[in-house]
Design a protein around this motif. Structure first.
Motif, PDB file in Angstrom:
ATOM      1  N   GLN A  10       0.555  -1.218  -0.134  1.00  0.00           N
ATOM      2  CA  GLN A  10       0.168  -0.178  -0.154  1.00  0.00           C
ATOM      3  C   GLN A  10       0.939   1.079   0.154  1.00  0.00           C
ATOM      4  N   GLY A  11       0.529   2.199  -0.940  1.00  0.00           N
ATOM      5  CA  GLY A  11       1.487   3.545  -0.246  1.00  0.00           C
ATOM      6  C   GLY A  11       1.192   4.599  -1.508  1.00  0.00           C
ATOM      7  N   VAL A  12       1.518   5.651  -1.522  1.00  0.00           N
ATOM      8  CA  VAL A  12       1.165   6.502  -2.581  1.00  0.00           C
ATOM      9  C   VAL A  12       1.858   5.878  -4.146  1.00  0.00           C
ATOM     10  N   MET A  13       2.450   4.980  -4.260  1.00  0.00           N
ATOM     11  CA  MET A  13       2.527   4.858  -5.820  1.00  0.00           C
ATOM     12  C   MET A  13       1.917   3.462  -6.095  1.00  0.00           C
ATOM     13  N   ILE A  20       4.955   2.551 -13.400  1.00  0.00           N
ATOM     14  CA  ILE A  20       5.513   2.922 -11.608  1.00  0.00           C
ATOM     15  C   ILE A  20       5.043   4.092 -11.797  1.00  0.00           C
ATOM     16  N   ALA A  21       3.905   4.449 -11.089  1.00  0.00           N
ATOM     17  CA  ALA A  21       3.940   6.469 -11.125  1.00  0.00           C
ATOM     18  C   ALA A  21       3.757   6.549  -9.099  1.00  0.00           C
ATOM     19  N   MET A  22       4.240   7.941  -9.258  1.00  0.00           N
ATOM     20  CA  MET A  22       4.991   8.121  -7.835  1.00  0.00           C
ATOM     21  C   MET A  22       4.352   9.690  -7.497  1.00  0.00           C
ATOM     22  N   GLY A  23       2.464   9.854  -7.848  1.00  0.00           N
ATOM     23  CA  GLY A  23       1.911  11.196  -8.070  1.00  0.00           C
ATOM     24  C   GLY A  23       1.811  11.230  -8.957  1.00  0.00           C
ATOM     25  N   PRO A  24       1.676  12.742 -10.041  1.00  0.00           N
ATOM     26  CA  PRO A  24       0.574  12.916 -10.969  1.00  0.00           C
ATOM     27  C   PRO A  24       1.378  13.223 -11.277  1.00  0.00           C
ATOM     28  N   ASP A  25       2.739  13.819 -10.795  1.00  0.00           N
ATOM     29  CA  ASP A  25       4.093  13.866 -12.547  1.00  0.00           C
ATOM     30  C   ASP A  25       5.357  13.291 -12.587  1.00  0.00           C
ATOM     31  N   THR A  26       5.431  11.704 -11.882  1.00  0.00           N
ATOM     32  CA  THR A  26       6.325  10.680 -11.820  1.00  0.00           C
ATOM     33  C   THR A  26       6.516   9.158 -12.594  1.00  0.00           C
ATOM     34  N   THR A  27       6.228   9.644 -13.238  1.00  0.00           N
ATOM     35  CA  THR A  27       6.164   7.861 -13.325  1.00  0.00           C
ATOM     36  C   THR A  27       7.617   6.802 -14.196  1.00  0.00           C
ATOM     37  N   LEU A  52      11.870   6.765  -4.129  1.00  0.00           N
ATOM     38  CA  LEU A  52      10.504   5.396  -4.357  1.00  0.00           C
ATOM     39  C   LEU A  52      11.149   4.410  -2.875  1.00  0.00           C
ATOM     40  N   THR A  53      12.095   4.836  -2.447  1.00  0.00           N
ATOM     41  CA  THR A  53      12.341   4.082  -0.787  1.00  0.00           C
ATOM     42  C   THR A  53      11.788   4.788   0.016  1.00  0.00           C
ATOM     43  N   GLN A  54      11.502   6.708  -0.231  1.00  0.00           N
ATOM     44  CA  GLN A  54      11.180   7.142   0.606  1.00  0.00           C
ATOM     45  C   GLN A  54       9.211   6.705   0.553  1.00  0.00           C
ATOM     46  N   VAL A  58      11.485  -1.407  -1.242  1.00  0.00           N
ATOM     47  CA  VAL A  58      12.806  -1.805  -1.999  1.00  0.00           C
ATOM     48  C   VAL A  58      13.576  -1.682  -2.669  1.00  0.00           C
ATOM     49  N   LEU A  59      14.741  -1.195  -2.568  1.00  0.00           N
ATOM     50  CA  LEU A  59      15.771  -1.479  -3.887  1.00  0.00           C
ATOM     51  C   LEU A  59      16.518  -1.898  -4.010  1.00  0.00           C
TER      52      LEU A  59
END
Length: 409
Positions: A10-13, A20-27, A52-54, A58-59
């Motif tokens: 679960q999360g913003v991602m 993979i999208a992190m909010g509206p401006d980053t894919t 992504l880590t934040q 896990v990378l």
């Protein structure tokens, strides 16, 4: 830098098939695993990796492997990817036919030649024009990895060697029979990055699950790490290792070369000693079959002899099954690319596909054998050698004895 990305539940991602999208401006464009919905592969800049880590991912860093042939390099001017290279004339020094006799493969062929079994060779590709690889025995599977559409090409030569040893055939004009000359071959050409090999395992597991590969499957892996100590980026929960173990969970027998790290110029250990342990990473895992190599006399502790480079056990992750499990002889003339060459040894790379071929002989007779049962049969029927277990495992493989033990059980 290329990473494995294990996403949080679960999360913003959020993720779709390829992004993979992190909010509206980053894919970030990704490769999405077919076998684990939480694993992606992508090239990330430092800022995106940190973001992504934040967000809870896990990378895991990519790892570059190398083929384990023990060859320092192709001599200048030699073109082994071309048929019958005149720059390196053949010598009368034995070769694959003699090796097949030493592991008792011809004696087993009256009962099994590996029919209805598929062997996938993850390597530098396969020279499709060689007579050893009859069209009828080539799988049509075109794996979606770094070399999609180019798996039946081999500009380096190594993968063709391994494929010929595992399941080459003289039936359509080839010079050599491998251990399982009626097995079907999947050419899985790779750049040998962990991320690319992960994708190949993904494809093979998915093809097996969906019946695209019918019947048993064996995967031959003649690559590893030229190191004198463990690779810190290869942790036991690394997605690449997890996919190898998932293949085994799905009934796929997995065979690895032990490595060529003992007395070479990198590690310089005592060639007559049975230590220290130099089998690293997945090659050492107790659930894979790990294979060392010996000369025609069944030895890998005497000089002058390149077989002293065969890696010693018990191995980094061997657990209850110390490595190598077994050994196989390697020497003489062998397929190399679209031609042939003579070598004092073929590295543990040339030993691994012999065991993959033996697994195919057994699975052809009893398709429901588990990877664990295959490993037990191969170890228990190996011919005992005088060398210590850390050097030669349970001994040199014996195809006839393994087949006979299976049929008498």
């Amino acid at each position: 830098m290329r990473y494995f990305i294990v996403t949080p539940e679960q999360g913003v991602m959020t993720r779709s098939k390829d992004v993979i999208a992190m909010g509206p401006d980053t894919t970030v464009a990704t490769y999405a695993s077919k076998t684990d919905p939480n694993v992606l592969v992508a090239d990330l800049d430092p800022q995106t990796a940190q973001a992504l880590t934040q967000e809870g991912a896990v990378l895991y860093e990519d790892v570059q492997f190398s083929v384990l042939d023990g060859i320092e390099g192709v001599p200048k001017g030699a073109r082994y990817w071309e048929p019958e290279d005149a720059a390196h004339p053949m010598l009368e020094v034995g070769g694959l036919a003699e090796v097949m006799d030493q592991v008792n493969a011809p004696a087993a062929w009256g009962r099994s030649k590996g029919g209805n079994v598929t062997i996938a060779v993850i390597d530098t590709g396969v020279a499709g024009g060689l007579g050893e690889f009859a069209t009828a025995r080539r799988s049509s599977l075109d794996i979606q990895s770094a070399f999609k559409g180019q798996h039946w090409e081999d500009p380096k030569g190594h993968g063709s060697m391994c494929a010929a040893i595992a399941c080459g055939s003289q039936s359509d004009g080839g010079r050599h029979d491998g251990v399982a000359p009626q097995a079907t071959l999947v050419a899985a050409r790779s750049n040998l990055n962990a991320t690319d090999i992960f994708a190949i395992y993904d494809e093979l597991i998915d093809a097996k699950r969906r019946g695209i590969i019918s019947g048993p499957l064996v995967i031959s892996n003649s690559y590893g790490l030229y190191r004198c100590d463990p690779e810190p980026r290869l942790e036991e929960d690394h997605p690449y290792l997890r996919n190898v173990l998932l293949a085994i969970d799905n009934g796929i027998t997995v065979v690895f070369a032990a490595g060529n790290n003992h007395a070479n110029g990198l590690c310089n250990h005592d060639p007559t000693a049975d230590g220290p342990s130099t089998i690293w990473g997945v090659n050492s895992h107790e659930r894979v079959i790990s294979v060392g190599t010996v000369d025609r006399d069944g030895a890998n502790q005497k000089l002058p002899n390149p077989h002293v480079n065969s890696s010693r056990g018990p191995g980094q992750w061997s657990g209850k099954l110390p490595k190598p499990d077994v050994v196989a002889p390697t020497f003489g003339e062998i397929v190399w690319g679209a031609g042939r060459r003579v070598m004092e040894w073929w590295g543990t790379s040339g030993a691994c596909p012999q065991v993959a071929g033996l697994a195919a002989l057994l699975l052809s007779l009893k398709p429901d054998l588990t990877p664990e049962q295959i490993g037990d049969l191969i170890r228990s029927t190996a011919k005992e050698l005088s060398g210590p277990p850390n050097c030669v495992g349970h001994g040199v493989i014996d195809c006839e004895a393994a087949v006979a033990a299976l049929l008498s059980a």
